[in-house]
Design an enzyme around this catalytic site. Sequence first.
Site, PDB file in Angstrom:
ATOM      1  N   LYS A 196       0.865  -1.163  -0.101  1.00 15.82           N
ATOM      2  CA  LYS A 196      -0.058   0.106   0.052  1.00 15.82           C
ATOM      3  C   LYS A 196       0.887   1.216  -0.024  1.00 15.82           C
ATOM      4  O   LYS A 196       1.705   1.456   0.748  1.00 15.82           O
ATOM      5  CB  LYS A 196      -0.945   0.296   1.266  1.00 15.82           C
ATOM      6  N   ARG A 206     -10.413  10.202   1.918  1.00 15.58           N
ATOM      7  CA  ARG A 206     -10.319  10.915   3.206  1.00 15.58           C
ATOM      8  C   ARG A 206     -11.513  11.737   3.377  1.00 15.58           C
ATOM      9  O   ARG A 206     -11.720  11.887   4.643  1.00 15.58           O
ATOM     10  CB  ARG A 206      -8.942  11.547   3.349  1.00 15.58           C
ATOM     11  N   LYS A 249      -2.090  -1.638  -3.954  1.00 15.58           N
ATOM     12  CA  LYS A 249      -2.877  -0.360  -3.819  1.00 15.58           C
ATOM     13  C   LYS A 249      -1.964   0.969  -3.954  1.00 15.58           C
ATOM     14  O   LYS A 249      -1.061   0.991  -3.218  1.00 15.58           O
ATOM     15  CB  LYS A 249      -3.855  -0.399  -2.528  1.00 15.58           C
TER      16      LYS A 249
HETATM   17  C1  PBG Z   1      -7.198   3.298   5.466  1.00 20.61           C
HETATM   18  C2  PBG Z   1      -7.524   3.191   3.917  1.00 20.61           C
HETATM   19  C3  PBG Z   1      -7.294   4.194   3.146  1.00 20.61           C
HETATM   20  C4  PBG Z   1      -7.963   3.811   2.055  1.00 20.61           C
HETATM   21  C5  PBG Z   1      -8.226   2.593   2.257  1.00 20.61           C
HETATM   22  N1  PBG Z   1      -8.233   2.005   3.752  1.00 20.61           N
HETATM   23  C6  PBG Z   1      -6.847   5.802   3.161  1.00 20.61           C
HETATM   24  C7  PBG Z   1      -5.653   5.963   3.440  1.00 20.61           C
HETATM   25  O1  PBG Z   1      -4.561   5.027   3.753  1.00 20.61           O
HETATM   26  O2  PBG Z   1      -5.430   7.215   3.719  1.00 20.61           O
HETATM   27  C8  PBG Z   1      -7.930   4.386   0.653  1.00 20.61           C
HETATM   28  C9  PBG Z   1      -9.042   3.849  -0.373  1.00 20.61           C
HETATM   29  C10 PBG Z   1      -9.184   4.796  -1.419  1.00 20.61           C
HETATM   30  O3  PBG Z   1      -8.775   5.826  -1.715  1.00 20.61           O
HETATM   31  O4  PBG Z   1     -10.146   4.480  -2.341  1.00 20.61           O
HETATM   32  N2  PBG Z   1      -6.044   3.213   5.870  1.00 20.61           N
END
Ligand code: PBG
Length: 330
Positions: A196, A206, A249
């Site tokens: 990620k 967010r 991701k």
């Molecule tokens: C939580 C999380 C995030 C996303 C999925 N789980 C946000 C982040 O890490 O700031 C992002 C998903 C998206 O942008 O569709 N940690």
Amino acid sequence: MSFPTERPRRLRSRPALRRLSRETQIAPQDLIYPLFVRDAIDEPRPIEAMPGQQQHTLDSLTREVEAAIRVGVGGFVLFGIPEQKDAQGSAAWADDGIVQRALRQLRDAFGADPLLAADLCLCEYTDHGHCGVLQGDIVANDPTLEIYQRIAVSQAAAGADVIAPSGMMDGQVGAIRAALDGAGYTDRAILAYAAKYASAFYGPFREAAGSAPRFGDRRGYQMDSANVREAVREARLDVAEGADIVMVKPALAFLDVIRAVAQATDVPVAAYNVSGEYAMVKAAAANGWIDERRVLREILLGIRRAGAQMILTYHAKEAAADIPCWDEIG
Ligand code: PBG
């Protein structure tokens, strides 16, 4: 003598030949639909930067899941937005937390059949917006793992088939596997957000989840976009810790990472087509600048061609409904 003898166009000359020669297929059941459920609201709230997506109430969530099941979507991943946030993110493991209640309601409504995953992270639940607990300004890895264990067990108890840790703490998969097994949930799978990246493509999420960090950023735990070998390392570590599925991701700027992780591991690979990727398609389509259906087909096929077996996407419901008609457009 005629030239050329090799004529690739032959296989493109008729729809039936194009269909038979197609190397990559996608079915509605390959798509997983991320949904937001918010505590203490009476009406669903549209998410401005993600047209078509909402912060759901328990009722509107149930209706959306029903509609998605009808078009064959393969599963769901739930994100919760609690009423109260605190330094520890305690609403994340509350028995009556919003995700726990949502899981129970969906099980009551639809039985064992739909595949229900729960995102496991603290950023939606902490008042500082970071994915773990703080020691000073640092997100403390090991104390966070103990909290993740509590969350995993409470999500499993509420009916989650799949736990999807997204916090990028070292050792999170092993800690969660041990906690689930210790509580008797040996049958629940872990979908690990293995690679990620610290990405600007999460911007709309967010807003959707109210999870922007109050200070600093996530570069101390999420990956640097410049790296691919590190993604392979992360994925291998997660598999060694017991991950059943590994995820990359975001998806579109990281197709090479999806490929590398698919080649380096022997578990199914997922890709997350994230909020910013969704927002760009919706914005361009709303302006009449792109043909949304055809662009979406190319995007989903591209992610799959790169090596992802399943795709988490906010387009899941509409794409699942459209896939049977793709022969008209592709
Ligand atoms: C939580 C999380 C995030 C996303 C999925 N789980 C946000 C982040 O890490 O700031 C992002 C998903 C998206 O942008 O569709 N940690």
